[in-house]
Design an enzyme around this catalytic site. Structure first.
Site, PDB file in Angstrom:
ATOM      1  N   ASP A 103       0.899  -1.231   0.071  1.00  0.00           N
ATOM      2  CA  ASP A 103      -0.111  -0.118   0.081  1.00  0.00           C
ATOM      3  C   ASP A 103       0.824   1.278  -0.037  1.00  0.00           C
ATOM      4  OD1 ASP A 103      -3.151   0.916   0.661  1.00  0.00           O
ATOM      5  OD2 ASP A 103      -1.631   2.189   1.641  1.00  0.00           O
ATOM      6  N   ILE A 104       0.678   2.087  -0.993  1.00  0.00           N
ATOM      7  CA  ILE A 104       1.364   3.438  -0.915  1.00  0.00           C
ATOM      8  C   ILE A 104       1.142   4.131   0.091  1.00  0.00           C
ATOM      9  CG2 ILE A 104       1.870   5.586  -2.345  1.00  0.00           C
ATOM     10  CD1 ILE A 104       0.947   4.022  -4.984  1.00  0.00           C
ATOM     11  N   GLU A 132      -4.877   2.387  -4.059  1.00  0.00           N
ATOM     12  CA  GLU A 132      -3.409   2.374  -4.020  1.00  0.00           C
ATOM     13  C   GLU A 132      -2.820   1.096  -3.467  1.00  0.00           C
ATOM     14  OE1 GLU A 132      -4.647   4.396  -0.062  1.00  0.00           O
ATOM     15  OE2 GLU A 132      -5.693   3.731  -2.085  1.00  0.00           O
TER      16      GLU A 132
END
Length: 295
Positions: free
Chosen positions: A172-173, A215
């Site tokens: 996950d960004i 994301e």
């Protein structure tokens, strides 16, 4: 003159019989090739059907569009290669191998028989192009959530059946909403596409990356134990951290949080992926930009 006419009649009859035999062979090949849309099956069927007319020891079929290389048989010295296409559509390349040099007559017969393979290959190409589009995220060019749902079930079954390891990484960004709010959604899209690219650069051919949603990405690692999955996750994390996105006049730095899970006995799909998802959120809570294993 009578004898000459008779000879001409015999030659004409022989030509007719040869043409008739070729047409029957081609009909048989064409009928068999209509039974599948899988590239490996098409090439195997074609090889078996031409074996009596064109003896060969092996074949290799390469199709770059689908990253395919299909091989079978004993590789020998002599070969013939054909780049296959129809109506400007590339259909791959077929190579046949033999212990002996292919004669001109062999090649003429082979080229006639290859005509039977062209349209089944075109149909297979159209089918797999449609399948690829249905299973591909257009922005990141990774597999999508639907593809993940199919793949995880299949890979878990294979791992259990063959007593192999299977691991998954959730990625996950960090602060992705802030990137969108600060620089705009175009920058967010660029961030997603580049993140997918940098993930792929660290994977083996057997590893698969999916855009799971927003994301978040998932990386499925066949035949990979917990230690190997952690090492790969750390390599991906470091790669993301060391890259900079040039967006307009801005230099955008990003990081990511990753969670790792390895298949356990009696795992369900839900329990297997939930451990990785939970580990990823633990990485977020601990300060982000780190890897957490579900140990």
């Amino acid at each position: 003159m009578a004898n000459k006419s008779a000879n001409l009649a015999i030659i004409s009859n022989n030509t007719f019989e040869a043409t008739k035999a070729i047409n029957l062979d081609n009909y048989d090949i064409s009928s068999a090739l209509q039974t599948t849309l899988e590239f490996n099956e098409l090439i195997a069927i074609f090889s078996s059907k031409i074996a009596n007319k064109i003896p060969h020891s092996a074949y290799v079929y390469i199709n770059p569009e689908f990253d395919l290389e299909i091989k079978s048989g004993v590789f020998t010295r002599h070969s013939c290669n054909y780049a296959l296409k129809v109506e400007q559509q590339q259909l791959g390349e077929l190579k046949l191998m033999s212990n002996h040099r292919f004669s001109d007559a062999d090649l003429q017969v082979l080229e006639t028989m290859l005509c039977c393979l062209i349209y089944p290959l075109k149909n297979a190409t159209l089918f797999h192009q449609a399948l690829k589009m249905a299973y591909t995220d257009p922005l990141t060019q990774t597999h999508n959530r639907a593809s993940f749902n199919d793949s995880i079930s299949r890979e878990m079954s294979l791992a259990v059946r063959n007593a192999k390891n299977l691991s998954v990484i959730f990625f996950d960004i960090d602060h992705f909403k802030t990137i969108n709010d600060t620089y705009g959604h175009d920058c967010g899209d660029t961030t997603l596409a580049l993140s997918a690219k940098w993930i792929k650069e660290n994977l083996r051919d057997s590893d698969i990356v999916f855009r799971y949603g927003g994301e978040e990405f998932v990386i499925l690692l066949s035949d990979t134990d917990a230690h190997g999955a952690e090492l790969l996750a750390e390599r991906i994390r470091a790669s993301i951290e060391h890259h900079t996105i040039a967006y307009g006049m801005e230099a955008v730095k990003i990081t990511a949080s990753l969670g790792v899970s390895t298949l356990r006995e009696n795992d369900t799909i839900e329990s297997f992926i939930k451990r990785a998802d939970d580990a990823m959120y633990t990485a977020k809570k601990r300060g982000r930009n780190q890897v957490v294993s579900s140990k």
